[in-house]
Design an enzyme around this catalytic site. Structure first.
Site, PDB file in Angstrom:
ATOM      1  N   ASP A 284      15.769  -1.517 107.589  1.00 29.88           N
ATOM      2  CA  ASP A 284      15.752  -2.641 106.656  1.00 29.88           C
ATOM      3  C   ASP A 284      14.314  -3.180 106.621  1.00 29.88           C
ATOM      4  O   ASP A 284      13.458  -2.808 107.431  1.00 29.88           O
ATOM      5  CB  ASP A 284      16.764  -3.718 107.060  1.00 29.88           C
ATOM      6  CG  ASP A 284      17.151  -4.593 105.858  1.00 29.88           C
ATOM      7  OD1 ASP A 284      16.449  -4.535 104.823  1.00 29.88           O
ATOM      8  OD2 ASP A 284      18.137  -5.343 105.944  1.00 29.88           O
TER       9      ASP A 284
HETATM   10  C1  BGC Z   1      18.063  -6.779 102.900  1.00 34.18           C
HETATM   11  C2  BGC Z   1      18.572  -5.418 102.491  1.00 34.18           C
HETATM   12  C3  BGC Z   1      17.874  -4.987 101.233  1.00 34.18           C
HETATM   13  C4  BGC Z   1      16.385  -4.966 101.497  1.00 34.18           C
HETATM   14  C5  BGC Z   1      15.555  -4.464 100.332  1.00 34.18           C
HETATM   15  C6  BGC Z   1      16.549  -6.844 102.954  1.00 34.18           C
HETATM   16  O1  BGC Z   1      16.100  -8.140 103.092  1.00 34.18           O
HETATM   17  O2  BGC Z   1      18.606  -7.101 104.159  1.00 34.18           O
HETATM   18  O3  BGC Z   1      19.961  -5.463 102.308  1.00 34.18           O
HETATM   19  O4  BGC Z   1      18.353  -3.732 100.825  1.00 34.18           O
HETATM   20  O5  BGC Z   1      15.963  -6.283 101.797  1.00 34.18           O
HETATM   21  O6  BGC Z   1      15.519  -5.362  99.304  1.00 34.18           O
END
Ligand code: BGC
Length: 747
Positions: A284
């Protein structure tokens, strides 16, 4: 003789089928190895990098970024929504980079791209795999037009705490329901073939335990026993892998002291060795780097070492891999074989996607907001809306009535789309007011509050005047989109702002009130439940929420959703879930003593007391699986086909469902099982099956479920999958708190 011949033919067919399937895999692996053998170390490391650009970059792309692609130093991008940039970056990758390895463009396409469907928690309330699959197919068709061939969805975090903002994105609290929907989402996103230009590879996230954040506080610690991990949190991910999800995303949280992006046991032992996953795992956003504040990595280099050794393939946004992989190799902290294997996983997916032959996006933008897409979004909003209360059948509103429409979300095109809808265009949204207008409803609209947190009472008198002048009040409130989603947890989850106060004022008019809630989570209703006659939970219903609400309140359609989460009375009950344990002192309803009934000066005693709260008792407001419709069903004659289950003898559980109401209706018939005694204690009930039935008035149907020993297996804390001899109870009912029970045993 004939039988032997048939058998041989069948065997040959099976072998041929196996061979046919194997061949492409072998060819694929040969291609992967050939490609790898041509790549320099820099290029290999490049494949491990996921970079973002700001989606709003207009003008030119920075030269440094283009050069990085030209040098093969980036494997994939996220959030490049400017299609000229997508095309240019891809052109550089496939024409100018050393081995012409295409890029993948990723985006959070969570519940629709342009045509927005209900939030995932709402979609889960549909309990309907086809509805889920339609939503992800539509999302893929629309997003792939923009070059997005990788979505960061579905989000599969089991959530038992409605304070957690990301419950909005979750499939709810039940692993069985979540696993069924997961398969549908993955199939919809990825389509029939990964190399179709409208296929978008799925990313099952967040692996793992993110939904178990303590107190529902986002990013918080998860403490999960092995039994819970395997029985509750892992099943949807196993389902995603089985359905062919090409990628997974690690989560931000730590589980039992190990941050997910550095968890070798999860990323290698469980995911690769046990589940047989052969796609790739992305971290993530900066979660590799965040292992430093977690107190797990000493510095960025150590973070890279931990993640690479854990088996993480691709790093999102932070640059630990880019900066330190070479040094780590030199120092012998990782091996080239490991790097090759991590890169191979990424190349395998790129090859499967057909990107080497067809790297460019196929513009199908005439499909955006296509009628068929809007129709499916409307259908999904109806299937996922849950009717929670309907006193005196105030709904549906059948005769022509004068309606006062009040509330901050009756005409808020962006708010009803919900969280994670960066690409949804509010101008296409149909609000309830739009729908009432185009259907010539006799209504008078006074907002009363201009947004969900609005505390100003200045327009209350206008709202009350409109209410007085009506036959029925339709109050459309809830939470603005920004009040749920990532980093948007709430400690109190009642209607925010002065909404409760306004409802109380309206109730004084004596007119019936239909409360329509648009929100990202269950909303506690204790303060106002008595003041309203009907409650319809539409979640954030998406682009077509308005027409769906119109059809439901006027009875053109029936709300068909059932709760995918337990609905609490107050936030203080959380976490709350139906598949809890019995405890040594389970609730005895007759013995419950409410706080105000305790005599003053009472002597301290726990005798007779059970697991409950003195003030709010032991029941939720509404149980998991609950939801009303516009007709009434009666369940009778639950029976099991045999009193014992064996390896070779599945059990059938049957019930007769009768529509005893006056209109055609749909119910979700639910099957729950309890394993009464186990080597570790077992939940009081677990969902093991459900079927949607639609019956005409007076129509009856026998609904049958089959249970096999496999359905009864569970993991203990030694990670052993068991089914133990003994008694099982089974219920078939309309939700997790009711049902007619029967018994059988495994001997
Ligand atoms: C979130 C993810 C997301 C990623 C990309 C993160 O802050 O936890 O679920 O896919 O950002 O945008």
């Amino acid at each position: 003789m004939k039988k032997i011949y048939v058998f041989i033919c069948m065997l040959v067919c099976v072998l041929m089928a196996c061979k046919k399937e194997q061949q492409p895999t072998n060819e694929l692996e040969t291609e992967v190895s050939e490609l790898l053998s041509k790549m320099t170390l820099d290029e290999k490391i490049g494949q491990l990098n996921l970079r973002g650009t700001s989606s709003r970059v207009k003008g030119q792309l920075p030269d440094s970024l283009k050069q990085a692609v030209r040098d093969g130093k980036i494997g994939a991008f996220l959030n490049v929504t400017n299609t000229e940039h997508v095309d240019e970056l891809q052109r550089i990758a496939v024409e100018e980079s050393p081995n012409k390895i295409p890029l993948i463009f990723a985006r959070d396409v969570i519940h629709g791209y342009k045509t927005i469907f209900p939030i995932p928690l709402g979609m889960a309330a549909s309990w309907d795999a086809q509805v889920a699959k339609n939503s992800s197919r539509v999302a893929a068709i629309e997003a792939s037009s923009f070059g997005i061939r990788w979505t960061f969805a579905p989000m599969l975090d089991i959530a038992r705490d409605s304070r957690w903002g990301r419950i909005a994105e979750s499939p709810g609290e039940d692993p069985f329901l979540a696993s069924n929907l997961t398969k549908a989402y993955v199939e919809g996103f990825q389509g029939d073939s990964l190399n179709d230009p409208t296929s978008m590879i799925a990313c099952a996230k967040h692996f793992i335990g993110y939904g178990a954040a303590i107190g529902g506080r986002d990013y918080n610690t998860a403490i999960i026993s092995d039994a819970q991990l395997h029985n509750i949190y892992l099943p949807p991910f196993k389902s995603a892998v089985d359905a062919g999800s090409q990628t997974l995303m690690t989560s931000f949280n730590e589980m039992n002291g190990i941050p997910a992006s550095g968890d070798r046991r999860m990323l290698t032992t469980v995911l690769r060795e046990e589940f047989g996953f052969d796609g790739f795992v992305v971290s993530d956003w900066e979660s590799v780097e965040e292992m430093i504040p977690h107190g797990f990595a000493t510095d960025l280099k150590h973070a890279a070492e931990l993640s690479l050794n854990a088996g993480l393939n691709m790093e999102m946004t932070s640059k630990a891999f880019e900066k330190y992989t070479k040094n780590l190799l030199k120092e012998g902290k990782i091996t080239e074989t490991q790097i090759n294997s991590l890169v191979a996983d990424i190349l395998r997916v790129k090859l499967r996607m057909g990107l080497f032959e067809k790297p460019y996006r196929v513009d199908k933008s005439d499909n955006l907001y296509a009628d068929a897409h809007l129709q499916m979004a409307k259908e999904a909003a109806i299937e996922s809306s849950v009717l929670l209360k309907n006193k005196n059948n105030v709904l549906p509103i059948t005769t022509r009535k004068k309606i006062a429409v009040i509330g901050p979300l009756a005409d808020k095109p962006r708010e009803q789309l919900g969280t994670w809808t960066f690409d949804g265009d509010g101008t296409y949204t149909k609000t309830p007011i739009n729908a009432f207008q185009s259907n010539n409803v006799n209504y008078n609209f006074v907002e009363g509050l201009s947004y969900s947190r609005d505390k100003s009472t200045k327009d209350f008198s206008k709202a009350v005047a409109a209410a007085k002048n009506s036959d029925v009040i339709v109050f459309i409130g809830g939470e603005e989109a920004i009040l749920s989603g990532e980093a948007h947890s709430r400690a109190n989850i009642n209607l925010p702002g002065a909404q409760e106060q306004l409802i109380k004022e309206l109730a004084k008019t004596g007119k019936p009130i239909v409360l329509i809630i648009m929100a990202g989570r269950p909303i506690t209703l204790g303060n106002i439940l008595k003041d309203v006659d009907a409650v319809l939970m539409t979640w954030h219903p998406g682009t077509m929420g308005g027409p769906a609400i119109h059809d439901m309140i006027f009875g053109i359609a029936e709300p068909k959703g059932r709760l995918p989460v337990t609905w609490p009375k107050v936030a203080g009950q959380l976490p709350l879930f139906y598949n809890h344990k019995n405890t040594g002192r389970p609730v005895i309803p007759e013995e419950f003593v409410q706080m105000d009934s305790i005599p003053i000066g009472a002597w301290q005693s726990s005798l007779g007391n059970t697991t409950h709260y003195l003030d709010v008792g032991y029941l939720p407001q509404y149980p998991f699986g609950y939801g009303l419709g516009y007709t009434k069903f009666v369940y009778s004659k639950t029976a099991v086909s045999s009193s014992t289950i064996t390896k070779n003898n599945d059990i059938m559980v049957k019930v007769i469902v009768t529509n005893v109401g006056e209109r055609k209706g749909t119910d979700i018939v639910q099957l729950y099982v309890q394993d009464v005694v186990g080597r570790i204690t077992r939940p009081v009930r677990e969902l093991k099956g459900y079927q949607k039935v639609t019956l005409e008035p007076n129509e009856q149907k026998e609904v049958t479920f089959t249970l096999s020993l496999d359905d009864l297996k569970y993991y203990d804390n030694q990670e052993k999958l068991n089914v133990e001899k003994g008694e099982f109870k089974v219920w078939i009912g309309q939700n997790s708190a009711v049902g007619i029970s029967a018994k059988f045993s495994y001997e």
